[in-house]
Design an enzyme around this catalytic site. Structure first.
Site, PDB file in Angstrom:
ATOM      1  N   TYR A  74       0.844  -0.944  -0.256  1.00  0.00           N
ATOM      2  CA  TYR A  74       0.038  -0.030   0.062  1.00  0.00           C
ATOM      3  C   TYR A  74       0.783   1.324  -0.091  1.00  0.00           C
ATOM      4  O   TYR A  74       1.998   1.112   0.125  1.00  0.00           O
ATOM      5  CB  TYR A  74      -0.756  -0.074   1.285  1.00  0.00           C
ATOM      6  CG  TYR A  74      -0.337   0.368   2.770  1.00  0.00           C
ATOM      7  CD1 TYR A  74       0.558  -0.515   3.195  1.00  0.00           C
ATOM      8  CD2 TYR A  74      -0.525   1.606   3.102  1.00  0.00           C
ATOM      9  CE1 TYR A  74       1.088  -0.289   4.390  1.00  0.00           C
ATOM     10  CE2 TYR A  74      -0.230   1.855   4.308  1.00  0.00           C
ATOM     11  CZ  TYR A  74       0.888   0.874   5.023  1.00  0.00           C
ATOM     12  OH  TYR A  74       1.099   1.183   6.233  1.00  0.00           O
ATOM     13  N   ARG A  82       8.299   3.985  -4.549  1.00  0.00           N
ATOM     14  CA  ARG A  82       8.446   3.120  -3.551  1.00  0.00           C
ATOM     15  C   ARG A  82       7.366   2.250  -3.732  1.00  0.00           C
ATOM     16  O   ARG A  82       7.733   0.822  -3.342  1.00  0.00           O
ATOM     17  CB  ARG A  82       7.863   3.684  -2.086  1.00  0.00           C
ATOM     18  CG  ARG A  82       8.353   2.584  -0.958  1.00  0.00           C
ATOM     19  CD  ARG A  82       8.353   3.348   0.345  1.00  0.00           C
ATOM     20  NE  ARG A  82       6.855   3.911   0.669  1.00  0.00           N
ATOM     21  CZ  ARG A  82       6.529   4.957   1.591  1.00  0.00           C
ATOM     22  NH1 ARG A  82       7.383   5.110   2.441  1.00  0.00           N
ATOM     23  NH2 ARG A  82       5.230   5.437   1.678  1.00  0.00           N
ATOM     24  N   ARG A 107      -7.871 -20.971  -2.008  1.00  0.00           N
ATOM     25  CA  ARG A 107      -6.689 -20.553  -0.803  1.00  0.00           C
ATOM     26  C   ARG A 107      -5.699 -21.690  -1.154  1.00  0.00           C
ATOM     27  O   ARG A 107      -5.775 -22.856  -0.939  1.00  0.00           O
ATOM     28  CB  ARG A 107      -7.345 -20.706   0.489  1.00  0.00           C
ATOM     29  CG  ARG A 107      -6.312 -20.197   1.466  1.00  0.00           C
ATOM     30  CD  ARG A 107      -6.958 -20.119   3.056  1.00  0.00           C
ATOM     31  NE  ARG A 107      -6.030 -19.853   4.145  1.00  0.00           N
ATOM     32  CZ  ARG A 107      -5.183 -20.642   4.746  1.00  0.00           C
ATOM     33  NH1 ARG A 107      -5.218 -21.938   4.342  1.00  0.00           N
ATOM     34  NH2 ARG A 107      -4.450 -20.059   5.533  1.00  0.00           N
ATOM     35  N   LYS A 165       6.369  -2.161   1.971  1.00  0.00           N
ATOM     36  CA  LYS A 165       5.241  -1.558   2.730  1.00  0.00           C
ATOM     37  C   LYS A 165       3.997  -2.564   2.493  1.00  0.00           C
ATOM     38  O   LYS A 165       3.138  -2.325   1.511  1.00  0.00           O
ATOM     39  CB  LYS A 165       4.954  -0.413   2.029  1.00  0.00           C
ATOM     40  CG  LYS A 165       4.085   0.747   2.667  1.00  0.00           C
ATOM     41  CD  LYS A 165       4.168   2.192   2.507  1.00  0.00           C
ATOM     42  CE  LYS A 165       3.314   3.074   2.920  1.00  0.00           C
ATOM     43  NZ  LYS A 165       3.160   3.033   4.587  1.00  0.00           N
ATOM     44  N   LEU A 178      10.798   0.995   7.608  1.00  0.00           N
ATOM     45  CA  LEU A 178      10.308   1.723   6.263  1.00  0.00           C
ATOM     46  C   LEU A 178      11.063   2.688   5.721  1.00  0.00           C
ATOM     47  O   LEU A 178      11.340   3.652   6.594  1.00  0.00           O
ATOM     48  CB  LEU A 178       8.768   1.958   6.187  1.00  0.00           C
ATOM     49  CG  LEU A 178       8.020   2.215   4.966  1.00  0.00           C
ATOM     50  CD1 LEU A 178       7.766   1.197   4.225  1.00  0.00           C
ATOM     51  CD2 LEU A 178       6.779   3.078   5.088  1.00  0.00           C
TER      52      LEU A 178
HETATM   53  N1  PMP Z   1       7.498   3.828   9.199  1.00  0.00           N
HETATM   54  C1  PMP Z   1       6.462   3.182   9.038  1.00  0.00           C
HETATM   55  C2  PMP Z   1       6.210   1.750   9.790  1.00  0.00           C
HETATM   56  C3  PMP Z   1       5.242   3.514   8.571  1.00  0.00           C
HETATM   57  O1  PMP Z   1       4.108   2.818   8.378  1.00  0.00           O
HETATM   58  C4  PMP Z   1       5.481   4.519   7.734  1.00  0.00           C
HETATM   59  C5  PMP Z   1       3.958   5.403   7.194  1.00  0.00           C
HETATM   60  N2  PMP Z   1       3.260   4.472   6.469  1.00  0.00           N
HETATM   61  C6  PMP Z   1       6.293   5.486   7.852  1.00  0.00           C
HETATM   62  C7  PMP Z   1       7.464   4.887   8.419  1.00  0.00           C
HETATM   63  C8  PMP Z   1       6.348   6.783   7.144  1.00  0.00           C
HETATM   64  O2  PMP Z   1       6.384   6.593   5.976  1.00  0.00           O
HETATM   65  P1  PMP Z   1       6.089   8.082   4.844  1.00  0.00           P
HETATM   66  O3  PMP Z   1       6.975   9.217   5.373  1.00  0.00           O
HETATM   67  O4  PMP Z   1       6.216   7.442   3.545  1.00  0.00           O
HETATM   68  O5  PMP Z   1       4.561   8.062   5.111  1.00  0.00           O
END
Ligand code: PMP
Length: 285
Positions: A32, A51, A100, A149, A205
């Site tokens: 996502y 990303r 499944r 993500k 992330l």
């Molecule tokens: N770390 C995690 C675990 C997240 O879920 C997010 C937001 N989705 C971020 C960092 C921040 O990422 P971004 O700046 O791309 O929203």
């Protein structure tokens, strides 16, 4: 009622249905993105598109949509739902193979793609930006590929609930004594005018906001150190803050009941928030 996008169609939200066999539902086999909208314009679309492509590649998942078309969908949803400030949520799953099975289906299974908007008037004027937020620390119990993500967000949800239960706003996760990141944001401390945030790797992330904020900080001649920091360092820091697409730069004033610095939002966080919002609005499309 919102208009949402599902597999090439714009539909009223109550008519947009996904199969019970969808791998997003059964295996959290999906990725996502959340992109912010300010003044009807989309922030850092390119960063999110890049990303997304990376997340899909890491999971061997086909991208069902061209970048230009994806931007057109974002814009059409902003228009159809009359979004001034808010977010656009995008999810792509490995689709519905009709049953499944742990093994990935063959390539002729169409990925599922969903986008919807969330209206948040005044998103950039959140009162929390002035007061700062309080966080707790929790053990990081997520899987090892946090750089992808994915929609498997149960532990971050549990973390949010643990924070709420403790009367706080969020949680920072700790692994081997070092802070990885927040439940849905990247984590930073400031010590002796140096901005310290964990280096990139599989453990966190790679935040789109993180990348932009660090670039702005360097342009403004601020000192940046990308390295792991301990919870003790955070508690003894001059300032702390988080970044994410929907909170931008948000000061952290308390960790596990202990005040960070003066216990009020710091000047570095305030300045970075200001720069980030000004520059992002300018570059929004
Ligand atoms: N770390 C995690 C675990 C997240 O879920 C997010 C937001 N989705 C971020 C960092 C921040 O990422 P971004 O700046 O791309 O929203």
């Amino acid at each position: 009622m919102r208009t949402v996008y599902l597999n090439g169609k714009y539909l009223p939200e109550n008519e947009a249905n996904v199969s019970v066999f969808d791998r997003g539902f059964l295996f959290a086999d999906g990725v996502y993105e959340v992109t912010s909208v300010l003044g009807g314009k989309i922030l850092d679309f390119d960063g999110h598109a890049v990303r997304l492509e990376r997340s899909l590649n890491e999971l061997g998942m086909r991208n069902p949509i061209e970048k230009a078309d994806l931007l057109a969908v974002h814009r059409e949803l902003v228009r159809a739902n009359d979004i001034s400030d808010g977010m656009i949520y995008l999810q792509i799953t490995r689709g519905n193979p009709g049953d499944r099975d742990f093994a990935y289906p063959s390539d002729d299974t169409e990925p599922t793609i969903v986008l919807f908007t969330q209206s948040k008037p005044g998103l950039a004027d959140s009162p929390a930006a002035k007061t700062g937020i309080k966080i707790i620390s929790i053990e990081d119990q997520r899987w090892g590929r946090r750089d992808i993500k994915t929609v498997q967000l149960l532990y971050p949800s549990m973390g949010k609930m643990m924070a709420k239960g403790a009367g706080c706003d969020d949680a920072w996760m700790v692994e081997d004594g070092h802070v990885t990141e927040g439940t849905s944001n990247n984590a930073y401390i400031v010590k002796d005018d140096k901005i310290i945030t964990r280096h990139l790797g599989n453990e966190i992330l790679h935040g789109i906001t993180r990348k932009a904020v660090l670039a702005f900080a360097r342009e403004a001649q601020m000192k940046v150190e990308e390295r792991a920091f301990t919870l003790e360092e955070a508690k003894n820091a001059d300032e702390a803050f988080i970044t994410s697409a929907s909170t931008f730069v948000m000061p952290v004033v308390e960790i596990d009941g202990e005040a960070v610095g003066t216990g009020t939002p710091g000047t570095v966080a305030a300045r970075l928030r200001e720069i980030y919002l000004t520059e992002s609005r300018k570059a929004a499309i």
